[in-house]
Design an enzyme around this catalytic site. Structure first.
Site, PDB file in Angstrom:
ATOM      1  N   CYS A 136      -4.088   6.230  -5.950  1.00  0.00           N
ATOM      2  CA  CYS A 136      -3.679   7.148  -7.020  1.00  0.00           C
ATOM      3  C   CYS A 136      -2.168   7.420  -7.068  1.00  0.00           C
ATOM      4  O   CYS A 136      -1.553   7.380  -8.128  1.00  0.00           O
ATOM      5  CB  CYS A 136      -4.430   8.477  -6.891  1.00  0.00           C
ATOM      6  N   HIS A 152      -1.309  14.602  -9.396  1.00  0.00           N
ATOM      7  CA  HIS A 152      -0.372  14.439  -8.284  1.00  0.00           C
ATOM      8  C   HIS A 152       1.055  14.544  -8.814  1.00  0.00           C
ATOM      9  O   HIS A 152       1.392  13.972  -9.853  1.00  0.00           O
ATOM     10  CB  HIS A 152      -0.553  13.069  -7.636  1.00  0.00           C
TER      11      HIS A 152
END
EC number: 1.2.1.11
Lengths: 348, 348, 348, 348
Positions: C147, C240
């Site tokens: 990710c 994130h």
């Protein structure tokens, strides 16, 4: 298309109004007002945008004007997201000429002012004529209740239609957005709860009874049951949660109440108003719902979600449940918009 | 110095026991038990330490043994932080020989087992003789109530001493530590509330009445008032907050209740027990207190803090307040330790 | 319509696959696999649904099967949300017959397995032929990166097209959803940061260079610059955030880089793939953006948002920026879906 | 006992000063100043108390005076928690007569003003004589660095003593208390990160080099290495976390650096100053430490905790680590108090 304005358009609730009205099928934003500090700026520059959805393109270039009746003209409806102390002064002036659909608390308990939840007490609009006559206004003011009150009263209505309510106890767990963008410092609420919200308990305890009251002569006779509240701020962004305990005057079958809630519809649903949720009350069976993060946006934030509906094991003729409602949509801007939609459809 | 052991020493509550007992003036940790997975390891290696205060040096090298009566000897008191299902099986076995001061719920409602809050119902220790006789045990089990119940009942006691209580409504806002270290995933609770804690409402509704009950023959006759609870998990690390609504049988002066709470003392204060808070109930006048982050550690986490004490405006003979208590200290490990201190001082 | 299955369909990333594929124009969910514990149940009963959007109706009645090639047939593509250790064992078996679009890390660094970001290295699909020949498979495996790596590498690509990169330093602030629903206890992360995510730094440091590498003979020769990472878990649900420092081999104009990022498009945009964001990189000028809560859902979670793009004041030939990417959409399930869309359009 | 005053005593850092000085062995609080709004009130009434520890009894009745040199007399040292713009105006006036130990940024980079971390650059106090001479003051100003800079520079010092540093990259994750009590609204930071703190990166990039610089003639020649920062606000109450990447000029053994950090002591430790931590740097081996909630209070908030110290796998002659320091104790009020203790011990 009716032309509308938003009073106090740059704050938290003002921004919700902007986002709900920008693509509205019946309303077109013509005027945005704010404090003198913002007046003269483009909305894009005047408003520090808070919402997670983007600022609508159509409002970015509107020049903000001061919140002053002299600065406003050529509108049909003014939505008010003003602070209560300012609303008390200027809303009556605007109402001399315009329809004011207000989220402010200033005028809610005035005897001749409708305190409206369209699904619950549309008949309160009958006060408008009295209001205009008494005050000599061409326009009028219609208010929506406090955020916690709306969610609670929507769920009380189908019960109240079936049974005499004796008492309601409610403990709220309210989101930080209810205090405005900068209302709750992070230092105050991270890993914490604040067991006090100024004026909130009184609003719940009085507004609920006016909404469920009955029109007698020139004013509303409040409902006769007792309601007591304890209000708490919690580290949640949006969505008020309320733990509700209700004592009825007689015994009941909990399935009847569940059924009445789940099937509950009001005039907005019958009229198919643009902002009306299909189901004003969503009843969930899951043992751990409703939850504010998951349920606040149900029906675009216009439904109240109820769960843990159960007969009280210990107190007779009583039931308990938990509800979640979106405080700045169903509990504020969305409420005023639905009010205005009802006014447009039934009065104008 | 009495020699003590901790059953289930590696979990959240087990660690609180370790930290409260490591420098205790009357107790010395001799035994630490856990599941077979941890048995044989040094405590330092067996326990992933969760508390913000450091692991006491004195326990680091103790070898953890399996939670099995055969593995334990030469202790006077065993503190139990076991899960309820395991406690149900092994606590009675330990009680054949040892004193068990348990935080587990398994035995709380057994008619012959004291459910003890030393400030509230020290006379419940009279059940021990009945328990030993009936079960043929050399040792015995004494339990402390559920975390939410302890805090609530401590505050009810001075009221109940003055007035007949008719009903109690309580809505809790409980910290995540109450579910154990990994009990509440962050995905579940960030920006959220979970309106359900399994078994919690039932515990509050039954335990409270046993604690405030009266010893009749061989068991406790529960108090006669009604109590109903709604329990919610909130994003707070430690410290349960409870919104309490109480209806009394008669009218009252709120200052009398405030005074009774603020001056309330019990046997632990008279005996000057090591863990006894000077004031079991701290009453605050600030309009926005108590708050869990600020008030949970009052009196080393052994006091309950009360605020917003007010007469109910709408429901007669009623009052409201908010309380905060530390759920893993006063509500769990600290409660058992205080129980054991009372037992040592009055029975041994 | 291609028939697809989801391996590991009940977990966090599995649910994202379900929600992204339920109404997909090219793919139709036929198979959902999970562990033996869930096999045989309806998906509705097997999966505790975690997402804020509702479970699609169309999958509720699908019977979950065990994650075993014998249990699966009649599909074209399998999306894998399996844990890495299980993926290592079963993905190769599935690839004997099926196309596997995997989010698992197990096979990413295999020399003959494409590690694909469709906008960045579509040519890596040339490895498929090599993979099939070498392994004797009818199907094949294509993986998407970790990710954090996907978001970072997407933003590096337009820079790398213009300049030689010398070094990249990246500090990540990663959302809790990256660890799976129960991966991060609330006790661990409320009012806290955890400065460690197992294996994450190594993945960023190796995967980035493979993605930006060049196909030489039978494998990818990694890009030559250096990259170092420090990874941290923060109390954010999704999205994130990464602070990126880049040193180039030569001087540059920051406006050229901004321009290249803002205009960057790849093959998915040219082919107009269903999940392709219009702008893979959104560049913001606001001084305090990007923010995960506000920017994670940009372009349905498929865009990476960049802000604070600035020339480094102190280190020559260097720049700094902050990025936000949705870790379970662009960084996981959405990445695999886009990979499969590219495969469908260019290979099948 | 020296008599001291606190300038700006009602804010966040002012309250930390109050709590650190109330029982100080060498200092006695005589004067508390604040804005005209608070002047004339008792401190107890003027300050909305923010800290989790209670307001010291001894200050409650002190009458707050305006922050004006005319209002202050008969003190030896004034601790300044003033906002920078006000500090710029009034600190020089106070310094005409008094010693000012300032946490404000206004005077930090003045060539003749010590920017002091007692463990790192006590020799900077030699500037005092130059400052007094040049400015004709009887008193003088000594400043402590910005919160992020102090923690970082403390950890750089033992490395810099052993090796030539080439570059430092630092990404900060800063607690909300750093912005003052109301500085970060909860709406801004719940489930979010804000990647910008005004002026912070510049402070880190300049102050660090002054502190590690060398006294040449009348001023400090800054250290020669490069440092670049990226600063982020995170939902943490107290304790700044920093991810640090350092390139040295030559190869090194990571154990030497670990050893140097763990054994590092400075003049405050030798002089045994009251606020000096025994270990200014605590080095942890746990893979997931330091964490702000757990490590911010180490050594009463005066130590910096370092973890994840590791050689960089990819960039030569480089290392990485993560640090946590308490931003309002070691990073603000505690820093000024330690400065004053050093001044008392070595100059007065």
């Amino acid at each position: 298309m009716l032309k509308v304005g938003i009073l106090g358009a740059t704050g938290m609730v003002g921004q919700r109004f902007v986002s709900l009205l920008a693509d509205h099928p019946d309303f077109e934003i013509e005027v945005l007002t704010a404090s003198p500090r913002s007046a003269g700026k483009k909305y894009e520059d005047a408003a520090k945008w808070y919402l997670d959805i983007e600022m609508p393109e159509s409002v970015k270039d509107i020049t903000v004007v001061n919140t002053d009746p002299k600065e406003v003209e050529d509108v049909d409806i003014l939505f008010s997201a003003l602070p209560s102390n300012i609303a008390a002064k200027v809303e009556p002036k605007f109402a001399e000429k315009y329809i004011v659909a207000s989220n402010a608390s200033a005028m809610r308990m005035e005897p001749d002012v409708p305190l409206l939840i369209p699904e619950v007490n549309p008949e309160s609009l009958d006060l408008i004529e009295i209001q205009q006559e008494k005050r000599g206004w061409e326009g009028f003011i219609v208010t929506n209740p406090n955020c916690s009150t709306i969610a609670l009263t929507l769920t009380l209505k189908p019960i109240y239609d079936l049974f005499d309510i004796k008492r309601v106890y409610v403990a709220t767990m309210q989101a930080v957005s209810g205090a405005g963008y900068a209302g709750v410092p992070s230092m105050a609420i991270l890993d914490n709860i604040i067991p006090f919200i100024s004026g909130e308990e009184e609003k719940i305890e009085t507004e609920t009874l006016k909404i469920l009251g009955t029109l007698k002569d020139d004013s509303i006779e409040p409902a006769k049951f007792k309601i007591t509240a304890s209000c708490h701020r919690v580290p949640v962004l949006d969505g008020h949660t309320e733990a509700v305990f209700i004592e009825l005057e007689e015994n009941f079958d909990i399935e009847d109440i569940k059924d009445a809630m789940a099937k509950f519809k009001g005039l907005p649903q019958k009229l198919n108003l643009p902002s009306a949720p299909k189901k004003p009350i969503i009843v969930l069976d899951d043992e751990d719902r409703p939850q504010p993060r998951i349920d606040r946006d149900n029906e675009n934030g216009m439904a109240v979600t109820v769960g843990r509906l159960r007969k009280d094991n210990t107190i007779e003729n009583s039931l308990k449940y938990v509800l979640v409602g979106h405080n700045t949509i169903r509990g504020a801007a969305g409420a005023s918009v639905l009010n205005a939609e009802l006014i447009k459809e039934t009065i104008l």
